[in-house]
Write an enzyme that holds these catalytic residues in place. Structure first.
Site, PDB file in Angstrom:
ATOM      1  N   ASN A   1       0.879  -1.176   0.000  1.00 49.05           N
ATOM      2  CA  ASN A   1       0.000   0.000   0.000  1.00 49.05           C
ATOM      3  C   ASN A   1       0.913   1.222   0.000  1.00 49.05           C
ATOM      4  O   ASN A   1       1.492   1.559   1.026  1.00 49.05           O
ATOM      5  CB  ASN A   1      -0.900  -0.023   1.249  1.00 49.05           C
ATOM      6  CG  ASN A   1      -1.718   1.255   1.379  1.00 49.05           C
ATOM      7  OD1 ASN A   1      -1.755   2.076   0.465  1.00 49.05           O
ATOM      8  ND2 ASN A   1      -2.375   1.408   2.522  1.00 49.05           N
ATOM      9  N   TRP A   2       1.026   1.839  -1.165  1.00 47.20           N
ATOM     10  CA  TRP A   2       1.982   2.956  -1.297  1.00 47.20           C
ATOM     11  C   TRP A   2       1.450   4.248  -0.690  1.00 47.20           C
ATOM     12  O   TRP A   2       2.161   5.246  -0.621  1.00 47.20           O
ATOM     13  CB  TRP A   2       2.337   3.172  -2.780  1.00 47.20           C
ATOM     14  CG  TRP A   2       3.028   2.003  -3.411  1.00 47.20           C
ATOM     15  CD1 TRP A   2       3.515   0.888  -2.764  1.00 47.20           C
ATOM     16  CD2 TRP A   2       3.325   1.803  -4.798  1.00 47.20           C
ATOM     17  NE1 TRP A   2       4.086   0.025  -3.669  1.00 47.20           N
ATOM     18  CE2 TRP A   2       3.989   0.562  -4.925  1.00 47.20           C
ATOM     19  CE3 TRP A   2       3.087   2.560  -5.953  1.00 47.20           C
ATOM     20  CZ2 TRP A   2       4.412   0.055  -6.157  1.00 47.20           C
ATOM     21  CZ3 TRP A   2       3.516   2.056  -7.181  1.00 47.20           C
ATOM     22  CH2 TRP A   2       4.175   0.832  -7.279  1.00 47.20           C
ATOM     23  N   LYS A   3       0.183   4.241  -0.292  1.00 50.69           N
ATOM     24  CA  LYS A   3      -0.449   5.428   0.306  1.00 50.69           C
ATOM     25  C   LYS A   3      -0.224   6.640  -0.616  1.00 50.69           C
ATOM     26  O   LYS A   3      -0.199   6.471  -1.840  1.00 50.69           O
ATOM     27  CB  LYS A   3       0.066   5.630   1.731  1.00 50.69           C
ATOM     28  CG  LYS A   3      -0.115   4.350   2.569  1.00 50.69           C
ATOM     29  CD  LYS A   3       0.075   4.528   4.046  1.00 50.69           C
ATOM     30  CE  LYS A   3      -0.143   3.201   4.758  1.00 50.69           C
ATOM     31  NZ  LYS A   3      -0.017   3.292   6.202  1.00 50.69           N
TER      32      LYS A   3
ATOM     33  N   HIS B   1      -9.424   1.087   5.027  1.00 52.75           N
ATOM     34  CA  HIS B   1      -8.131   1.307   5.685  1.00 52.75           C
ATOM     35  C   HIS B   1      -8.338   2.253   6.865  1.00 52.75           C
ATOM     36  O   HIS B   1      -9.152   3.177   6.799  1.00 52.75           O
ATOM     37  CB  HIS B   1      -7.119   1.899   4.697  1.00 52.75           C
ATOM     38  CG  HIS B   1      -5.728   1.860   5.239  1.00 52.75           C
ATOM     39  ND1 HIS B   1      -5.278   2.787   6.164  1.00 52.75           N
ATOM     40  CD2 HIS B   1      -4.706   0.992   5.056  1.00 52.75           C
ATOM     41  CE1 HIS B   1      -4.035   2.484   6.500  1.00 52.75           C
ATOM     42  NE2 HIS B   1      -3.667   1.402   5.831  1.00 52.75           N
TER      43      HIS B   1
ATOM     44  N   GLU C   1      -6.712   4.643   7.917  1.00 52.89           N
ATOM     45  CA  GLU C   1      -6.505   6.069   7.615  1.00 52.89           C
ATOM     46  C   GLU C   1      -7.764   6.675   6.985  1.00 52.89           C
ATOM     47  O   GLU C   1      -8.068   7.845   7.195  1.00 52.89           O
ATOM     48  CB  GLU C   1      -5.260   6.235   6.720  1.00 52.89           C
ATOM     49  CG  GLU C   1      -3.994   6.021   7.541  1.00 52.89           C
ATOM     50  CD  GLU C   1      -2.820   5.427   6.798  1.00 52.89           C
ATOM     51  OE1 GLU C   1      -2.796   5.468   5.552  1.00 52.89           O
ATOM     52  OE2 GLU C   1      -1.913   4.907   7.485  1.00 52.89           O
TER      53      GLU C   1
ATOM     54  N   GLU D   1      -5.023  -4.798  10.648  1.00 50.70           N
ATOM     55  CA  GLU D   1      -3.990  -3.778  10.811  1.00 50.70           C
ATOM     56  C   GLU D   1      -4.240  -3.017  12.110  1.00 50.70           C
ATOM     57  O   GLU D   1      -5.052  -2.071  12.124  1.00 50.70           O
ATOM     58  CB  GLU D   1      -4.027  -2.786   9.642  1.00 50.70           C
ATOM     59  CG  GLU D   1      -3.718  -3.411   8.308  1.00 50.70           C
ATOM     60  CD  GLU D   1      -3.178  -2.384   7.317  1.00 50.70           C
ATOM     61  OE1 GLU D   1      -2.058  -2.586   6.836  1.00 50.70           O
ATOM     62  OE2 GLU D   1      -3.858  -1.384   7.060  1.00 50.70           O
TER      63      GLU D   1
ATOM     64  N   GLY E   1       2.883   2.390  10.786  1.00 54.15           N
ATOM     65  CA  GLY E   1       3.839   3.489  10.626  1.00 54.15           C
ATOM     66  C   GLY E   1       4.539   3.889  11.914  1.00 54.15           C
ATOM     67  O   GLY E   1       5.165   4.938  11.975  1.00 54.15           O
TER      68      GLY E   1
ATOM     69  N   SER F   1       3.832  -2.060  10.331  1.00 54.22           N
ATOM     70  CA  SER F   1       5.283  -2.115  10.538  1.00 54.22           C
ATOM     71  C   SER F   1       5.905  -3.467  10.203  1.00 54.22           C
ATOM     72  O   SER F   1       6.814  -3.930  10.892  1.00 54.22           O
ATOM     73  CB  SER F   1       5.633  -1.694  11.981  1.00 54.22           C
ATOM     74  OG  SER F   1       5.214  -0.349  12.204  1.00 54.22           O
TER      75      SER F   1
ATOM     76  N   GLY G   1       3.027  -1.026   4.296  1.00 49.61           N
ATOM     77  CA  GLY G   1       3.062   0.399   3.988  1.00 49.61           C
ATOM     78  C   GLY G   1       4.482   0.833   3.679  1.00 49.61           C
ATOM     79  O   GLY G   1       5.000   0.634   2.579  1.00 49.61           O
ATOM     80  N   GLY G   2       5.142   1.440   4.663  1.00 47.56           N
ATOM     81  CA  GLY G   2       6.464   2.030   4.468  1.00 47.56           C
ATOM     82  C   GLY G   2       7.462   1.139   3.738  1.00 47.56           C
ATOM     83  O   GLY G   2       8.143   1.587   2.805  1.00 47.56           O
TER      84      GLY G   2
END
Ligand code: 13P
Length: 268
Positions: free
Chosen positions: A29-31, A114, A116, A186, A192, A231, A252-253
């Site tokens: 997930n590149w956000k 998600h 977010e 998640e 993150g 993470s 993510g990251g």
């Protein structure tokens, strides 16, 4: 061959039947990150190593880069997904993107719910369920995200929170919809933050989520992929993905670096 064995989890109810195994999936997930140049480089890096991934590989770029990434992935086995979808099919919904548009751009997956989007855009479980159905109606595979905040965990409400989020979808879409969908746990406090849930903590929630599905259909519950996100790194992926009910990850990251993402895929 070793990779295949690791990637496929035997099913509880049906595990003795040959061929019925859950494959693992690693999704990036590149956000809201990247630009056309960095994305070109990232996709090239992923394509260079994805062929040997024991897990299925999925990338979810920002909407505006879907066409670029679709063209780069072309005949590869790497799947394309979007990060969000509208509940509406078309019309006066400024800024929104419909499921049929995502399909048209080459997506086969879409993230829904998600944390977010739930937190920043105020998306309710009911709205998330409607998005899930909109995606389903276009034949997109939803990756339904659920997760509790730290406060909710500390109050002992983890299972209640994730069950409510999951059941809102099951109530609207029906359990059979999960035959063509993926669940992702998640924990919000792990996203993150560098604080990963321990493999045991994650497994416990995954098993509970599978039990929620099994209360409606053991067969569907057995076949359903449940990803862990929060993470995940190459250094913790092996331990997490080895758990019985963890069928891969939503990253993510670490999905923004081809080397790290492929390192996680290798654990799948
Ligand atoms: P991080 O891997 O950066 O913690 O993000 C997880 C996530 O939100 C994936 O959807």
């Amino acid at each position: 061959m070793l990779g295949l064995n690791i990637a496929a989890k035997p099913l509880f109810g049906l595990g003795l039947q040959v061929g019925l195994m859950r494959k693992s999936l690693v999704a990036g997930n590149w956000k809201m990150n990247g630009n056309s140049a960095s994305i070109e480089e990232l996709v090239a890096g992923i394509l260079a190593g994805a062929g040997s991934s024991p897990a299925e590989v999925l990338v979810c770029p920002p909407h505006v880069y879907l066409a670029q990434v679709a063209a780069a992935l072309c005949d590869s086995n790497v799947k394309l997904g979007a990060q969000d979808v509208s509940v509406e099919a078309s019309g006066a919904f400024t800024g929104d993107v419909s499921a049929s548009m995502l399909k048209d751009m080459g997506c086969s997956y879409v993230l829904v719910g998600h944390s977010e989007r739930r937190a920043i855009h105020g998306e309710s479980s009911v709205l998330v369920a409607q998005k899930f159905v909109a995606a389903q109606n276009e034949g997109l595979i939803s990756v339904l995200c659920v997760g509790e905040t730290l406060e909710e965990r500390e109050a002992g409400n983890t299972v209640a929170v994730v069950s409510e989020q999951f059941e809102a979808v099951l109530d609207l879409a029906g359990i059979d919809a999960m035959k063509n969908a993926v669940l992702a746990y998640e924990p919000v406090w792990a996203i993150g933050t560098g604080k990963t849930a321990s493999a045991e903590q994650a497994q416990e929630v995954h098993a509970q989520l599978r039990a929620v599905a099994a209360a409606r259909s053991v067969e569907v519950a057995d076949g359903m992929q449940i990803l862990y996100g929060g993470s995940v790194k190459p250094s913790n992926a092996v331990e997490l993905f080895a758990m019985a009910d963890i069928d891969g990850g939503l990253i993510g990251g670490a999905s923004l670096q081809a080397k790290d993402f492929l390192g996680i895929c290798a654990a799948g």
